[in-house]
Scaffold this active site. Structure first.
Site, PDB file in Angstrom:
ATOM      1  N   ASP A 101       0.799  -1.230   0.000  1.00  8.11           N
ATOM      2  CA  ASP A 101       0.000   0.000   0.000  1.00  8.11           C
ATOM      3  C   ASP A 101       0.822   1.266   0.000  1.00  8.11           C
ATOM      4  OD1 ASP A 101       0.726  -0.584   2.803  1.00  8.11           O
ATOM      5  OD2 ASP A 101      -0.493   1.183   3.240  1.00  8.11           O
TER       6      ASP A 101
ATOM      7  N   ASP B  22       5.694   0.309   3.323  1.00 10.02           N
ATOM      8  CA  ASP B  22       5.946  -0.907   4.095  1.00 10.02           C
ATOM      9  C   ASP B  22       5.780  -2.135   3.206  1.00 10.02           C
ATOM     10  OD1 ASP B  22       3.217  -1.089   3.757  1.00 10.02           O
ATOM     11  OD2 ASP B  22       2.748  -0.406   5.776  1.00 10.02           O
TER      12      ASP B  22
ATOM     13  N   GLU C 117       5.657   9.876   3.058  1.00  6.56           N
ATOM     14  CA  GLU C 117       5.328   8.534   2.569  1.00  6.56           C
ATOM     15  C   GLU C 117       4.350   8.589   1.397  1.00  6.56           C
ATOM     16  OE1 GLU C 117       4.301   4.122   4.345  1.00  6.56           O
ATOM     17  OE2 GLU C 117       3.664   5.867   5.496  1.00  6.56           O
TER      18      GLU C 117
ATOM     19  N   TYR D 144      -5.719   0.657   9.160  1.00  5.14           N
ATOM     20  CA  TYR D 144      -6.846   0.854   8.261  1.00  5.14           C
ATOM     21  C   TYR D 144      -8.165   0.478   8.915  1.00  5.14           C
ATOM     22  CZ  TYR D 144      -3.526   1.864   4.569  1.00  5.14           C
ATOM     23  OH  TYR D 144      -2.535   2.440   3.809  1.00  5.14           O
TER      24      TYR D 144
END
Length: 508
Positions: A86, A89, A480, A237
């Site tokens: 995603d 990571d 990120e 999430y």
């Protein structure tokens, strides 16, 4: 991997101090530039190759990446190889991956002609996700929604090619419902079926058939996956908005893909029950309300279904809340440099998703010869909506007080120290020896630029009213990239590559 407003990352690998280069605008002066939207589009698609999990194909263009996660799902007796990581990571989270696929597809559906020579590579990016989602839904009444232990993964800083953290598999089923993630997965498969309807009819049919079955499961066994799998999916999430919006969203996409009356009736029956008018100023991987209203409003504007007029009213109200000078909504603000921002981390996810809705709705309005009604605030033309969307895209590409592109590899100045494991660690080609879990700590803490360019990655960017940006890995909220930042940007860049000149938007 970032939550919509809060992300807690258990990175325990860094004890040393991190040098933070804080870039602050000395004065708010923005000079508009001439952007190559086609080049930016190509790079925004290329980014997804850097996020691939599984066995990479021969035509892989980001060559510093190698195969990874080749045994994903094996412990559970299923094949869950492939798909996308995603963000920075090495976990595969099904909820944001499905939303990413839905938004990539929506861009191709609405602006496919504008993709020009980049249409095929965009379809490949969608298929990398939908192929995985088909694997994740192969077992009836089951959706595999995550591969990887987020807490263990986030305690390491290692390349996906080296990862040795548990590849734990998580699923939702009748005993552990997850209507939100299942309905979003159904939406992604349905939207994908439209993308491949002409290019690969057989694949398109398989996607639609699976979408129908997965939505039936989502609706029959209701419940939030954040309850069924709380310790695995939260806080990364969690579905803070509940699952009702995803059920409407899934039904809307199935109606669009199949034209079956049953989905129209489902929306009609459940509009109030499932809260179609709630939180209309939100749109992202968690909250689909604004997207539902815009998507369904096309039916009204095209004269196909007057019953859904309430969705158009909601969509108009949402558009008005985004327009500078008209909006007084406390959650919608603009920085001195012109960036739309909402309180919380990873602001660019809001910028790209909301801008995409502005552009999509402007397109529907133009075809209908209509305007946005803002009540006492007057009205707005489709061109006004497009201008706001274009301003946000231009800000991302460098028209901002820092003269910095927030897309890696685009322009002369862009983020060099993004929060991304694969990008920040030496490639396998440069460093064949394995870099273990704690072995990456020195690279994380280094002030040196990342050795591997994740071309096309758009980072979280400025997150408040100062237009400031810390080019530092440690500030993950701003440094990120995520797949769901880039996904809606593809459609925006495609449109503006074909229609860069506002003077040609003759619809006022």
């Amino acid at each position: 991997m970032l939550a919509a407003s809060l992300r807690v990352e258990a990175v325990a690998v860094v004890a040393a101090a991190v040098l933070v280069l804080l870039l602050s605008p000395a004065a708010v002066v923005v000079v508009a530039g001439q952007h190559d939207y086609g080049d930016a589009l190509h790079k925004s698609i290329l980014f997804f190759e850097g996020q691939r999990s599984g066995r990479l194909p021969p035509d892989q263009r980001l060559r510093w990446r190698r195969d990874s996660g080749l045994h994903d799902g094996a412990a559970a007796g299923v094949d869950l190889t492939g798909g996308y990581y995603d963000a920075g990571d090495n976990v595969k989270f099904g909820f944001p991956m499905a939303f990413t696929a839905t938004l990539m597809s929506w861009g191709l559906i609405d602006f496919g002609r504008s993709f020009g020579p980049h249409k095929e590579e965009a379809r490949k990016a969608v298929r990398w996700a939908t192929d995985y989602l088909m694997k994740a839904t192969a077992k009836p009444n089951t959706v595999y929604v995550q591969v990887g232990d987020a807490f263990r993964d986030h305690s390491c800083w290692e390349r996906p090619e080296d990862m040795d953290t548990p590849r734990t598999v998580y699923k939702v089923d009748p005993s552990h419902p997850g209507s939100d993630v299942a309905a979003e997965t159904a939406a992604a498969l349905a939207a994908g079926s439209i993308v491949f309807r002409d290019a690969d009819p057989a694949y398109s049919k398989r996607l639609l058939d699976r979408a129908i079955a997965v939505f039936e499961f989502a609706d029959k066994y209701r419940g939030p996956y954040s309850s069924s799998l709380h310790d695995a999916v939260c806080p990364c999430y969690c579905d803070f908005s509940g699952y009702k919006d995803e059920l409407l969203w899934g039904a809307a996409w199935l109606h669009k893909a199949s034209r079956r009356r049953e989905y129209r009736e489902y929306i009609k029956k459940n509009e109030v029950v499932l809260g179609a008018s709630e939180s209309i100023n939100e749109f992202g991987w968690d909250n689909k309300h604004a997207g539902i209203n815009v998507l369904i409003s096309k039916e009204v504007l095209m004269g196909k279904d007057e019953y859904f007029q309430s969705f158009r009213v909601n969509a108009d109200n949402f558009m008005c809340s985004l327009l500078p000078g008209i909006s007084n909504h406390p959650q919608i603000q603009y920085s001195p440099g012109g960036l739309l921002f909402k309180v919380g981390g990873s602001n660019m996810q809001h910028v790209t998703s909301l801008s995409f809705l502005l552009l999509a709705y402007s397109n529907y309005l133009s075809h209908a010869g209509a305007r946005v009604s803002c009540g006492a605030g007057g009205s707005a033309s489709p061109t006004q909506l497009r201008r706001v969307a274009k301003r946000q895209v231009d800000y991302i590409l460098g028209d901002n007080p820092l003269r910095m592109s927030y897309m890696v590899g685009y322009g002369a100045r862009f983020p060099r120290r993004i929060h991304h494991r694969g990008s920040s660690l030496p490639s396998v080609a440069a460093h064949p020896a394995r870099i273990g879990c704690k072995g990456g700590a020195a690279y994380y803490a280094s002030a040196a630029p990342n050795p591997n360019l994740l071309v096309g990655a758009v980072v979280g960017g400025p997150s408040d009213a100062t237009d400031a940006f810390p080019d530092a890995r440690a500030v993950f909220q701003q440094s990120e990239p995520t797949t769901y930042i880039n996904a809606p940007l593809m459609g925006l860049l495609a449109y503006f590559s074909a229609h860069p000149n506002p003077a040609e938007w003759a619809d006022d």
